[in-house]
Scaffold this active site. Structure first.
Site, mmCIF file in Angstrom:
data_model
loop_
_atom_site.group_PDB
_atom_site.id
_atom_site.type_symbol
_atom_site.label_atom_id
_atom_site.label_comp_id
_atom_site.label_asym_id
_atom_site.label_seq_id
_atom_site.Cartn_x
_atom_site.Cartn_y
_atom_site.Cartn_z
ATOM 1 N N GLY A 247 5.341 -16.884 6.206
ATOM 2 C CA GLY A 247 5.464 -15.152 6.021
ATOM 3 C C GLY A 247 6.740 -14.874 6.150
ATOM 4 C CB THR B 26 -14.152 -3.763 4.287
ATOM 5 O OG1 THR B 26 -14.217 -3.779 5.990
ATOM 6 C CG2 THR B 26 -14.967 -2.350 4.155
ATOM 7 N N GLY C 233 -2.401 -2.546 2.790
ATOM 8 C CA GLY C 233 -1.011 -2.283 2.120
ATOM 9 C C GLY C 233 -0.564 -3.589 1.747
ATOM 10 C CB ALA C 234 0.247 -6.603 3.530
ATOM 11 N N GLY D 272 -7.735 -9.955 2.163
ATOM 12 C CA GLY D 272 -7.197 -8.654 2.694
ATOM 13 C C GLY D 272 -7.058 -7.649 1.760
ATOM 14 C CE1 TYR E 243 6.647 -10.566 10.267
ATOM 15 C CE2 TYR E 243 7.751 -11.640 11.924
ATOM 16 C CZ TYR E 243 7.512 -10.549 11.303
ATOM 17 O OH TYR E 243 7.818 -9.204 11.813
ATOM 18 C CG ASP F 45 6.533 -4.875 0.917
ATOM 19 O OD1 ASP F 45 7.685 -5.483 1.497
ATOM 20 O OD2 ASP F 45 6.349 -3.747 0.994
ATOM 21 C CB SER G 230 15.072 -5.360 8.613
ATOM 22 O OG SER G 230 14.142 -5.688 8.185
ATOM 23 C CD GLU H 77 6.133 0.861 -15.137
ATOM 24 O OE1 GLU H 77 7.001 0.676 -15.746
ATOM 25 O OE2 GLU H 77 4.980 0.586 -15.257
ATOM 26 C CE LYS I 296 6.322 -1.468 4.051
ATOM 27 N NZ LYS I 296 5.940 -2.736 3.701
#
Ligand code: ATR
Length: 270
Positions: A236, A154, A132-133, A129, A215, A106, A21, A82, A70
């Site tokens: 990615g 899962t 969070g991503a 998946g 990535y 994201d 970053s 929101e 996050k």
């Protein structure tokens, strides 16, 4: 050189590890001649509240928020927009009229990366998946009007995520064999620094767009399989470049230099 007028931005994460970053944002500041500097701060969870107080007191303009902060940061800012509230995560904190505003780029990064290859509205998408991503990716796809199935090792996690965000269905990863789809996004960590794919190559559809949130390596096994099957692979890197672009635009109000960000990302990985 920084002067008394230089404004400061940064990223908080833990462990510090390797983040590209600073390289991306500093390159963008230089390209647009913005007098700002971007640093990485290694902040363990127990220090996050102090770090955000520091952002406030020192007048930092914008802070990117990465793993593992996050969710926790949502209680430490003045407002959460929101979209970030619905995703349940903030990856960007921007000073606005003296208030710290939490947002999430994201999902924008995921959408804008996909939009390099395809429209999203009306398309059938599968997300691998349920962490969070995945939440940000699924949210983005739904926001643009795709039909989304969530597949996860899962199943209960996939079901919960699908229900919360309003996706069409949830199942085990093997269900991909029977799911017609135009877009496939891997958000699992499978393929990270190892040459394995989350799905058998035969399940990939010719003509579909296959994006991997992993990535490192830049070309994963999944992306190689996708190319061999006649699908369109998307690395990615683009998700990270476009989420950074959205952060840059949130603070500066100016259009982000995508090629500059992408080149800086590449160079930082060498
Ligand atoms: P993140 O916030 O980065 O998405 P996470 O919440 O730890 O991280 O989620 C990791 C995802 O990768 C999950 O969907 C996980 O599947 P489970 O929910 O079944 O744990 C998936 N994952 C990790 N390792 C995996 C593996 N070896 N095979 C299949 N899925 C895997």
């Amino acid at each position: 050189m920084p002067t008394a007028a230089t404004r400061l931005c940064g990223i908080v994460l833990h462990p510090a590890g390797h983040t590209r970053s600073p390289a991306m944002h500093n390159a963008a500041f230089a390209a647009l001649e913005i007098d700002a500097s971007y640093l990485a701060f290694d902040v363990p969870p127990e220090d996050l509240a102090d770090a955000i107080a520091g952002v406030r007191a020192l007048g930092l303009e914008q802070i990117a928020v990465s793993i593992p902060h996050k969710e926790a940061v949502m209680d430490l800012v003045d407002d959460v927009d929101e979209h970030a509230r619905r995703i349940g995560a903030v990856n960007t904190v921007t000073r606005r009229d003296g208030r710290l505003v939490g947002s999430n780029t994201d999902w924008l990064g995921s959408n804008r990366a996909l939009e390099r290859e395809t429209e999203i509205a009306g398309k059938r998408a599968v997300v691998l998946g349920a962490g969070g991503a995945a939440r940000a990716v699924v949210f983005g796809l739904l926001e643009r009007g795709a039909e989304v199935h969530v597949l996860n090792r899962t199943v209960e996690r996939a079901e919960r995520l699908a229900k919360e965000l309003g996706a069409s269905g949830a199942a085990e990863i093997s269900a991909l064999a029977d799911l017609d789809h135009d877009i496939l996004v891997n958000t699992t960590s499978v393929g990270l620094r190892e040459d394995v794919s989350p799905v058998p190559a035969e399940m990939l559809r010719p003509g579909s767009v296959v994006m991997d949130a992993v990535y490192d390596p830049e070309v994963t096994r999944l992306l190689r399989d996708a190319a061999n099957r006649g699908a369109r692979p998307l690395g990615g890197k683009w998700m990270l470049v476009y989420q950074a672009a959205a952060q840059f635009e949130t603070w500066t109000g100016r259009e982000a230099p995508i090629e500059v960000l992408a080149n800086a990302f590449d160079e930082a990985g060498r």
